[in-house]
Design a protein around this motif. Structure first.
Motif, short mmCIF file in Angstrom:
data_model
loop_
_atom_site.label_atom_id
_atom_site.label_comp_id
_atom_site.label_asym_id
_atom_site.label_seq_id
_atom_site.Cartn_x
_atom_site.Cartn_y
_atom_site.Cartn_z
N ARG A 11 -3.57 15.06 -6.42
CA ARG A 11 -2.76 15.99 -7.21
C ARG A 11 -3.22 16.08 -8.66
NH1 ARG A 11 -0.53 20.66 -7.25
NH2 ARG A 11 1.46 20.77 -8.30
N GLY A 12 -3.51 14.94 -9.25
CA GLY A 12 -3.86 14.93 -10.67
C GLY A 12 -5.28 15.34 -10.97
N ASP A 13 -6.22 14.90 -10.13
CA ASP A 13 -7.64 15.15 -10.38
C ASP A 13 -8.24 16.18 -9.45
OD1 ASP A 13 -7.44 13.12 -12.27
OD2 ASP A 13 -8.14 11.57 -10.87
N LEU A 14 -7.45 16.67 -8.49
CA LEU A 14 -7.95 17.58 -7.44
C LEU A 14 -9.17 16.98 -6.75
CD1 LEU A 14 -7.58 21.05 -9.18
CD2 LEU A 14 -6.01 19.96 -7.58
N GLU A 15 -9.05 15.68 -6.45
CA GLU A 15 -10.16 14.98 -5.81
C GLU A 15 -9.66 14.29 -4.54
OE1 GLU A 15 -12.98 11.13 -6.58
OE2 GLU A 15 -12.28 12.26 -8.31
N TRP A 16 -10.37 14.53 -3.45
CA TRP A 16 -10.06 13.86 -2.18
C TRP A 16 -10.86 12.57 -2.15
CZ3 TRP A 16 -7.03 15.68 1.98
CH2 TRP A 16 -7.07 14.86 3.12
N ASP A 17 -10.17 11.46 -2.36
CA ASP A 17 -10.81 10.15 -2.35
C ASP A 17 -10.76 9.63 -0.91
OD1 ASP A 17 -11.27 7.36 -2.41
OD2 ASP A 17 -10.54 7.24 -4.47
N ARG A 18 -11.90 9.69 -0.25
CA ARG A 18 -11.96 9.36 1.17
C ARG A 18 -11.54 7.91 1.45
NH1 ARG A 18 -16.40 11.62 5.28
NH2 ARG A 18 -15.55 10.69 7.16
N ALA A 19 -11.98 6.98 0.64
CA ALA A 19 -11.60 5.58 0.83
C ALA A 19 -10.11 5.38 0.63
CB ALA A 19 -12.40 4.67 -0.11
N ALA B 15 2.54 7.19 -6.21
CA ALA B 15 1.37 7.82 -6.85
C ALA B 15 0.91 7.00 -8.06
CB ALA B 15 1.67 9.26 -7.24
N GLU B 16 0.75 5.71 -7.83
CA GLU B 16 0.29 4.82 -8.89
C GLU B 16 -1.21 5.02 -9.14
OE1 GLU B 16 1.43 0.80 -7.96
OE2 GLU B 16 3.56 1.32 -7.94
N GLU B 17 -1.68 4.46 -10.23
CA GLU B 17 -3.08 4.56 -10.62
C GLU B 17 -4.00 4.16 -9.47
OE1 GLU B 17 -5.94 5.85 -12.97
OE2 GLU B 17 -3.86 5.81 -13.63
N GLY B 18 -4.98 5.00 -9.19
CA GLY B 18 -5.95 4.73 -8.14
C GLY B 18 -5.51 5.15 -6.75
N SER B 19 -4.29 5.65 -6.62
CA SER B 19 -3.78 6.05 -5.31
C SER B 19 -4.40 7.37 -4.87
CB SER B 19 -2.26 6.18 -5.34
OG SER B 19 -1.86 7.27 -6.14
N PHE B 20 -4.41 7.57 -3.58
CA PHE B 20 -4.90 8.83 -3.01
C PHE B 20 -4.10 10.00 -3.55
CE2 PHE B 20 -4.38 12.13 0.25
CZ PHE B 20 -5.69 12.57 0.33
N VAL C 48 0.85 -1.21 0.00
CA VAL C 48 0.00 0.00 0.00
C VAL C 48 0.87 1.25 0.00
CG1 VAL C 48 -1.67 1.36 1.33
CG2 VAL C 48 -1.99 -1.11 1.07
N LEU C 49 1.87 1.29 0.88
CA LEU C 49 2.74 2.47 0.94
C LEU C 49 3.49 2.68 -0.37
CD1 LEU C 49 4.19 2.29 4.56
CD2 LEU C 49 2.34 3.75 3.70
N LYS C 50 4.00 1.62 -0.95
CA LYS C 50 4.73 1.73 -2.22
C LYS C 50 3.82 2.28 -3.31
CE LYS C 50 8.52 0.78 -4.56
NZ LYS C 50 9.42 1.91 -4.64
N ARG C 51 2.60 1.73 -3.41
CA ARG C 51 1.64 2.20 -4.42
C ARG C 51 1.30 3.67 -4.20
NH1 ARG C 51 -2.72 -0.52 -3.09
NH2 ARG C 51 -3.91 1.26 -2.42
N GLU C 52 1.05 4.03 -2.96
CA GLU C 52 0.69 5.41 -2.64
C GLU C 52 1.85 6.37 -2.86
OE1 GLU C 52 -2.00 7.06 -2.04
OE2 GLU C 52 -3.36 5.35 -1.94
N PHE C 53 3.00 6.04 -2.30
CA PHE C 53 4.14 6.96 -2.38
C PHE C 53 4.65 7.10 -3.81
CE2 PHE C 53 5.37 6.04 2.34
CZ PHE C 53 4.28 6.77 2.77
#
Length: 117
Positions: free
Chosen positions: A24-32, A14-19, A7-12
């Protein structure tokens, strides 16, 4: 590789679907996605708090989340998620987690229970 590290690797990264990518890319806060990131960061803090050495990519990721998320979302036109209280709690949480990660202990008393946001 365990689930927390994945999870940390995917997030840090900034892979597809990451928070972070959605923020940053969509200016969307994805709560989940934020919840997933926050839980992984919290678990990493618990696991690594007594380690003397930390992997650079993890340290860089914690730093980026703690500095970039508040910066990116502070613009007045950023569409804030849900309530102001929820958003403020999330920003405070990423700072608290970065402090815990880098120091090896958190600011809260013994037995503190970290609530989900």
């Amino acid at each position: 590789m365990d689930e927390i590290t994945k999870v940390l690797k995917r997030e840090f990264d900034a892979e597809e679907g990451s928070f972070l990518l959605r923020l940053r890319g969509d200016l969307e806060w994805d709560r989940a996605a934020f919840t997933c990131l926050e839980r992984a960061m919290r678990a990493a803090c618990e696991r690594l708090q007594s380690d003397e050495k930390l992997d650079r990519w993890v340290a860089e990721g914690f730093y980026e989340v703690a500095t970039r998320v508040p910066s990116w979302t502070s613009h007045p036109n950023f569409p804030k998620p849900a309530s102001d209280a929820y958003f403020a709690d999330c920003i405070e949480r990423v700072g608290d987690l970065a402090n815990w990660f880098f120091r090896g202990w958190h600011d809260y008393s013994e037995g503190h229970v970290w609530s989900d946001l």
